[in-house]
Motif scaffolding. Structure first.
Motif, mmCIF file in Angstrom:
data_model
loop_
_atom_site.group_PDB
_atom_site.id
_atom_site.type_symbol
_atom_site.label_atom_id
_atom_site.label_comp_id
_atom_site.label_asym_id
_atom_site.label_seq_id
_atom_site.Cartn_x
_atom_site.Cartn_y
_atom_site.Cartn_z
ATOM 1 N N ALA A 143 0.743 -1.093 -0.065
ATOM 2 C CA ALA A 143 -0.210 0.020 -0.354
ATOM 3 C C ALA A 143 0.894 1.362 -0.261
ATOM 4 C CB ALA A 143 -0.914 0.264 1.784
ATOM 5 N N LYS A 144 0.537 1.971 -0.935
ATOM 6 C CA LYS A 144 1.420 3.320 -1.220
ATOM 7 C C LYS A 144 0.485 4.509 -1.114
ATOM 8 C CE LYS A 144 5.358 1.146 -3.357
ATOM 9 N NZ LYS A 144 5.665 0.387 -4.616
ATOM 10 N N PRO A 145 1.224 5.867 -0.853
ATOM 11 C CA PRO A 145 0.291 7.256 -1.104
ATOM 12 C C PRO A 145 0.059 7.440 -2.543
ATOM 13 C CG PRO A 145 2.610 6.930 0.199
ATOM 14 C CD PRO A 145 2.429 5.867 -0.050
ATOM 15 N N GLY A 146 -1.007 7.693 -2.442
ATOM 16 C CA GLY A 146 -2.041 7.427 -3.923
ATOM 17 C C GLY A 146 -2.992 6.305 -4.400
ATOM 18 N N ASP A 147 -2.975 5.355 -3.724
ATOM 19 C CA ASP A 147 -3.470 4.288 -3.514
ATOM 20 C C ASP A 147 -4.415 3.748 -2.788
ATOM 21 O OD1 ASP A 147 -2.161 2.781 -5.184
ATOM 22 O OD2 ASP A 147 -0.849 1.593 -2.967
ATOM 23 N N ILE A 148 -6.012 3.178 -3.226
ATOM 24 C CA ILE A 148 -7.012 3.119 -3.056
ATOM 25 C C ILE A 148 -7.417 2.535 -1.126
ATOM 26 C CG2 ILE A 148 -9.806 2.682 -3.343
ATOM 27 C CD1 ILE A 148 -9.036 2.344 -6.092
ATOM 28 N N THR A 176 -0.575 4.786 -10.884
ATOM 29 C CA THR A 176 -0.703 4.268 -11.827
ATOM 30 C C THR A 176 -0.045 3.661 -11.316
ATOM 31 O OG1 THR A 176 0.123 5.912 -12.753
ATOM 32 C CG2 THR A 176 -2.613 5.671 -12.954
ATOM 33 N N SER A 177 0.131 2.355 -11.882
ATOM 34 C CA SER A 177 1.062 1.387 -12.640
ATOM 35 C C SER A 177 1.556 0.720 -13.300
ATOM 36 C CB SER A 177 0.896 0.124 -10.610
ATOM 37 O OG SER A 177 -0.208 -0.566 -11.075
ATOM 38 N N LEU A 178 2.994 -0.293 -13.944
ATOM 39 C CA LEU A 178 2.477 -0.845 -14.442
ATOM 40 C C LEU A 178 2.250 -1.870 -14.417
ATOM 41 C CD1 LEU A 178 4.230 -0.879 -17.391
ATOM 42 C CD2 LEU A 178 5.845 -2.203 -16.439
ATOM 43 N N GLY A 179 0.856 -2.639 -15.237
ATOM 44 C CA GLY A 179 -0.172 -4.066 -15.682
ATOM 45 C C GLY A 179 -0.741 -3.800 -14.019
ATOM 46 N N TRP A 180 -1.436 -5.201 -14.215
ATOM 47 C CA TRP A 180 -2.378 -4.894 -13.155
ATOM 48 C C TRP A 180 -1.644 -5.012 -11.762
ATOM 49 C CZ3 TRP A 180 -7.272 -5.832 -14.033
ATOM 50 C CH2 TRP A 180 -9.075 -6.136 -12.890
ATOM 51 N N ASP A 181 -2.915 -3.560 -11.021
ATOM 52 C CA ASP A 181 -2.271 -3.323 -9.695
ATOM 53 C C ASP A 181 -2.993 -4.630 -8.556
ATOM 54 O OD1 ASP A 181 -2.801 -2.028 -7.052
ATOM 55 O OD2 ASP A 181 -0.816 -0.925 -8.242
ATOM 56 N N GLU A 182 -2.970 -4.695 -7.906
ATOM 57 C CA GLU A 182 -3.825 -5.777 -6.674
ATOM 58 C C GLU A 182 -5.156 -4.876 -5.650
ATOM 59 O OE1 GLU A 182 -4.510 -9.132 -6.135
ATOM 60 O OE2 GLU A 182 -2.983 -9.367 -7.475
ATOM 61 N N ILE A 183 -4.724 -3.423 -5.285
ATOM 62 C CA ILE A 183 -5.240 -2.872 -4.304
ATOM 63 C C ILE A 183 -5.872 -1.454 -4.981
ATOM 64 C CG2 ILE A 183 -3.036 -1.422 -4.599
ATOM 65 C CD1 ILE A 183 -3.537 -1.342 -1.667
ATOM 66 N N ASN A 184 -5.538 -1.351 -6.325
ATOM 67 C CA ASN A 184 -6.658 -0.343 -7.504
ATOM 68 C C ASN A 184 -7.412 -0.772 -7.871
ATOM 69 O OD1 ASN A 184 -4.961 1.759 -5.790
ATOM 70 N ND2 ASN A 184 -3.898 1.439 -7.344
ATOM 71 N N ASP A 185 -7.058 -2.100 -8.888
ATOM 72 C CA ASP A 185 -7.842 -2.739 -9.857
ATOM 73 C C ASP A 185 -8.225 -3.769 -8.188
ATOM 74 O OD1 ASP A 185 -6.721 -1.237 -11.528
ATOM 75 O OD2 ASP A 185 -5.192 -2.732 -12.217
ATOM 76 N N ALA A 186 -9.061 -3.626 -7.241
ATOM 77 C CA ALA A 186 -10.268 -4.543 -6.858
ATOM 78 C C ALA A 186 -11.407 -3.760 -6.698
ATOM 79 C CB ALA A 186 -9.026 -4.574 -5.309
ATOM 80 N N GLN A 187 -12.539 -5.090 -7.296
ATOM 81 C CA GLN A 187 -13.381 -4.523 -7.753
ATOM 82 C C GLN A 187 -14.232 -3.875 -6.126
ATOM 83 O OE1 GLN A 187 -15.670 -5.543 -9.664
ATOM 84 N NE2 GLN A 187 -14.538 -6.903 -11.455
#
Length: 1016
Positions: free
Chosen positions: A826-831, A923-934
């Motif tokens: 988890a980083k700053p800017g993450d949901i 943003t990140s490169l590719g699928w991001d587990e934390i931000n792209d979660a349902q």
């Protein structure tokens, strides 16, 4: 010899002379000039009334002052007709002036509409029935008829997901979703179950929707999702007419989201890579060079056309007399797609014949044939994805040996090449026919028997012929040369459907004083057969021949199967009418379905309804402003058997692993293994829906204002669901059980305003539909957390995490529940997500799967609104139809830069320490587990209003030149569909399906049309 005249002879001579004089007198009176004025019951002049000599093409319309002058033979019949008025017929005798007063048609109460296995006057309807005239469907018509319904008929919800030529995707419901399986309504064309999506709109006389059990239960086990009755046009008595119409449409995407240009892509990809602890790919010098020199490729523009034409031709030949009437129509539709290989062609032929064999025996014969030819690229879905993700800093073409060749898109392909990589061709040949004999008993007036037999067959052939294309990853003509696939391959599918339906309908109607009785008996049988076979080969040495024999025999496959079924049903209906005040109706249907075991195959579906026409009561006769008032109530049971077949039997299938057959070798030969595929449920039966409907019909001020309002409750029981908690050790599928219960509630309404102001005619109709679903009971595991249970919630509900914005900094992360143990980091800017629950049901300061819960409604609207406007002035007509929807959610999962791919320009608004209030998280490169979660972060409560159609037309006045050319009517128009949209969703079309990382769809199209209609 002298002629001797006698008294008798003189008498004969005088008679002859008198007859001759009378003949001359009749000849002199053969045609006379009739003039007059047409008004309504309030004395208003009625311009635009059609006045025609019955049985001829001699006709006109009244002028601005409601006046007319027409030449008519003695003893002929003049017909007067006007929209919203009851037509009148007057026999011409010795008068030269005929003034007519037309009465309002009581909102069409005298109009006869289709109901189950028959027709009824609107005045006699007791159920929830809505209708739409065919004329409403041809204004800015679309190739798919279902696209024209949403908002035009109350109780109907339709979402146009895409405008793909020949395969428009329309989600279509009547009064919402009520089952976990097939929710589509039963569609009958001229009384036979058929598809409505490819019917020529010019052939439709009317469309009727049966929305409640009182009207639809007579269709028994197939009526639970509502019924649509489509009646095609038939010829009328009169001289032969030939009409021709042509429409040219120009289509373009209604909404096309912008992609990042090369500078934006390089800048934000660098940021995503650094956020993923990787070194940036582009230097500052690289980005500046892209800014000044490029390349800056818009892959959509390189692959797709900006617009595409659609041509439609229609020819109708109609002729009729007292003995025989025929109407024959031809349609040619040619719709181009947005790239070269995409197109759809349709050829429609229909001929309806009615003949009177004797005074008691009539016959009708309906024949139609439809040929469809649809083409697209074999890799179309991948092509649409590529136009979004292709790198804009890669050129579309590169020069190799002095020629322009395809260049790659940063991945191992190019969408331009995919658009030309062979063909995926589908051809459908659909033959539909029916013959009906009707006997009107002379020995018992009111008794009618009709038997109709239909035979329908569809042949489908699909060829997917994939050819390789060459592209280059660099300037070296040898090292950088790539080929999309290894060899040419072909998949050839052939399928055939056959339907045979017969029904016997016996009607008896009797009027005795103030009492009217009606009885209907129906027997129906239906047989269905479907068979298909498929073959595959690759290794073709040339793309010149797309036939299986031309492929290699080293690699091939084939498959095929068939199925058949049959149904039988009996139905009855009783009607009673007292003084046009008190109306009662009772229906019952008995069906037997192949989907259920013998002991459970049959079932009864009754329905009862009644109506009270208060406006016909004496105590309301003096209420001058009240034209019509009727209260209705109905209750009934109907069913649904559209489930997987043979669940009551133990079934077996060939064993396979990931599509590869498994088995054993015996004597050097391979034998495919067989394994159980279904543990049966011997008690499986149909789903049963119980429906209560209460409605009111009203008309005010001589029916200038009219409408209806319905409120309903529908409870569906015995829904078929898979059992919960079946362990994998069972080793087989398990038949569904009748374990579910759902409930639908809502209301729908129509409100109309019709009036005439001098030469101005006005017709405004508004509709509203509210349909809410709720799952009362279903098979859910006992340990499902309350927040994840589907029970008690609407169909299609969304589940996921609840977002609390974005992490501000490391301190915010430290002071929040633990996200990293579940998501990895988890980083700053993450949901940031809300801690709802742990394993014991209470918050545990950890974000994980236990925190998933209900986050919103599904993707079908609960509210649907329509507003249809018509204004006519002399020969000019203006029509506009607005449609709005809300009460649904739209989900968008952007996940930018998956595999370093490009994305929408909106992705540039992502989180950075300098942009903390951005739309996107870090943003990140590719699928991001934390931000792209349902989660609800990507969910929007949707609403939109669209101008669905608009048309401006001019009916050219009759002039001498037109008479000499034999032109009876000439109409020219311009129109459009999907002209504009207002919505809270601004990144994509608010009506399209949920979008994942990349929009892989043929978006809804905006179309501008111009056309002409001429009748001879």
């Amino acid at each position: 010899m002298k002629t001797k005249f006698t008294g008798r002879g003189m008498k004969i001579g005088l008679t002859s002379i008198l007859c001759l004089l009378l003949s001359f007198s009749l000849m002199a009176q053969e045609t006379k000039q009739i003039s007059g004025v047409v008004t309504d019951t309030q004395g208003n002049l009625l311009p635009g009334v059609t006045v025609v000599v019955k049985g001829t093409s001699n006709g006109l319309i009244t002028g601005i002052d409601g006046d007319y002058t027409i030449n008519a033979p003695a003893n002929s019949v003049l017909q007067y007709s006007f929209i919203g008025m009851i037509s009148q017929e007057i026999t011409v005798t010795d008068q030269t002036k005929i003034d007519i007063t037309l009465q309002g048609d009581m909102i069409g109460l005298e109009e006869v509409v289709a109901v189950g296995y028959g027709t009824q006057r609107k005045a006699d309807l007791t159920g929830a029935v809505s209708s739409l005239e065919g004329e409403e469907l041809v204004k800015a018509a679309t190739p798919n008829l279902a696209n024209s319904l949403g908002g035009k008929i109350s109780g109907v919800t339709a979402m146009n997901r895409s405008s793909k030529p020949g395969a428009e995707d329309v989600d279509f419901l009547i009064r919402g979703q009520s089952t976990f399986g097939n929710n589509s309504p039963l569609v009958l064309v001229d009384g036979v179950e058929r598809s409505m999506s490819r019917i020529n709109p010019q052939d439709v006389e009317s469309m009727v929707v049966l929305k409640d059990a009182a009207s639809a239960a007579i269709y028994g086990v197939k009526g639970a999702n509502g019924v649509i009755l489509i009646t095609t046009k038939r010829a009328k008595e009169g001289k032969a007419e030939i009409s021709y119409s042509y429409n040219l449409g120009i289509q373009s995407p209604m909404f096309l989201p912008d992609r990042m240009n090369s500078v934006e892509y390089a800048t934000h990809l660098n940021r995503a890579m650094m956020n993923s602890d990787q070194d940036p790919l582009y230097s500052d010098e690289d980005i500046e060079k892209l800014r000044t020199e490029g390349p800056n490729t818009n892959w959509w523009d390189e692959t797709m056309d900006k617009s595409a034409p659609i041509h439609t031709h229609n020819i109708v030949v109609s002729n009729g007399n007292e003995k025989i009437k025929t109407r024959t129509s031809f349609e040619i539709l040619d719709q181009k797609g947005l790239y070269d290989e995409s197109n759809y062609k349709r050829y429609n032929f229909r001929s309806n014949l009615d003949t009177k064999i004797t005074e008691s025996l009539k016959m009708n014969l309906n024949i139609s044939y439809r040929l469809e030819d649809r083409n697209e690229a074999p890799e179309e879905s991948g092509m649409f994805q590529s136009t979004t993700v292709s790198h804009p800093d890669e050129p579309a073409y590169i020069e190799i040996d002095g020629k322009q060749e395809l260049h790659w898109n940063g991945f191992n392909n190019t969408p331009i090449g995919e658009s030309k990589s062979g063909s995926d061709n589908r051809r459908y040949g659909t033959f539909e026919s029916s013959i009906g004999l009707q006997y009107d008993a002379k020995f018992l007036p009111g008794l009618t028997a009709k038997y109709t037999f239909s035979f329908d067959r569809t042949n489908h052939q699909r060829k997917t012929f994939r050819t390789p294309y060459t592209f280059y990853t660099g300037p070296d003509p040898i090292e950088d040369k790539k080929t999309s696939i290894a060899s040419i391959d072909l998949t050839h599918l052939m399928r055939e459907w056959t339907n045979k339906t017969g029904n016997l309908v016996i009607d008896y109607n009797k009027k005795a004083g103030d009492h009217s009785f009606g009885a209907t008996f129906v027997f129906e049988h239906r047989d269905y057969y479907n068979e298909w076979i498929e073959a595959y080969r690759d290794g073709f040495i040339s793309d010149a021949i797309d036939q299986i024999f031309a492929g290699s025999s080293a690699r091939w496959a084939n498959d095929g199967k068939a199925n058949e079924n049959a149904r039988v049903g009996y139905a009855g209906r009783l009607n009673y009418n007292y003084k046009d005040k008190y109306l009662l109706q009772a229906n019952v249907r008995y069906d037997k379905s192949f989907n259920f075991p013998k002991d459970n195959a049959g079932g009864y579906f009754p329905a009862f309804s009644g109506a009270w026409r208060l406006s016909n009561e004496g105590f309301l006769q003096d209420v001058s402003w009240l034209s019509n008032l009727k209260l209705r109530v109905g209750y009934g049971i109907y069913g649904n058997d559209r489930i997987a077949a043979f669940q009551y039997l133990s079934t077996f299938g060939f064993s396979s692993t990931r599509g590869n057959p498994s088995g054993t070798i015996y004597g050097g030969d391979f034998y495919q293994g067989i394994q159980p595929s279904n543990i049966p449920n011997p008690n499986v039966t149909w789903e049963t829906a119980k429906n209560l409907n209460i409605g009111v019909d009203f008309g005010l001020f001589n029916n200038k204002i009219s409408g209806d309002f319905e409120v309903y409750k529908k409870r569906t029981e015995d829904l078929l669901l898979p059992p919960a908690n079946i362990p994998v050790e069972v080793g087989s599928g398990v038949a569904h059980t009748n374990a579910g219960i759902t409930e639908n509630t809502g209301f729908d309404s129509n409100l109309r305003y019709k009036n005439t102001f001098g030469s101005l005619k006005m017709n405004i109709t508004g509709t509203i539909t509210y349909a809410k679903s709720k799952i009362i009971e279903m098979t859910e595991a006992a340990n499902v957390p309350d927040g994840l249970k589907k029970t008690g919630r609407p169909f299609g509900s969304r589940y996921g995490l609840i977002s609390l914005g974005k992490f501000v900094d490391d301190t915010d992360i430290s002071n929040s529940p633990d996200h990293a143990s579940y998501f990895g980091s988890a980083k700053p800017g993450d949901i940031k997500y809300k801690d709802i629950s742990g394993p014991d049901g209470t918050p545990d300061d950890v974000i994980d799967g236990y925190d998933r819960t209900y986050i919103g409604k599904g993707g079908m609207p609960e509210w649907d609104f329509g507003l249809n406007l018509f204004f006519g002035y002399k020969g000019f007509e203006l029509t506009a139809f607005f449609n709005g929807k809300t009460g649904y959610t739209h989900r968008y999962m952007p996940a930018p830069f998956v595999n370093s791919g490009n994305g929408l320009q909106a992705f540039t608004d992502s989180w950075t320490p300098d942009n903390p209030n951005s739309w996107l998280p870090r943003t990140s490169l590719g699928w991001d587990e934390i931000n792209d979660a349902q989660s609800d972060y990507w969910l929007t409560d949707g609403w939109f209003v669209k101008l669905r159609t608009a048309e401006f037309a001019y009916n050219v006045p009759q002039v001498n030149v037109m008479d000499k050319l034999g032109v009876k009517a000439l109409r020219v128009y311009v129109s459009g569909s999907n002209l504009f949209s207002v919505s809270n969703i601004d990144l994509w079309d608010p009506e399209s399906a949920d979008l994942g990382t990349h929009p892989m769809y043929y978006m809804p199209m905006r179309t501008y049309n111009c056309g002409v209609q001429v009748t001879f």
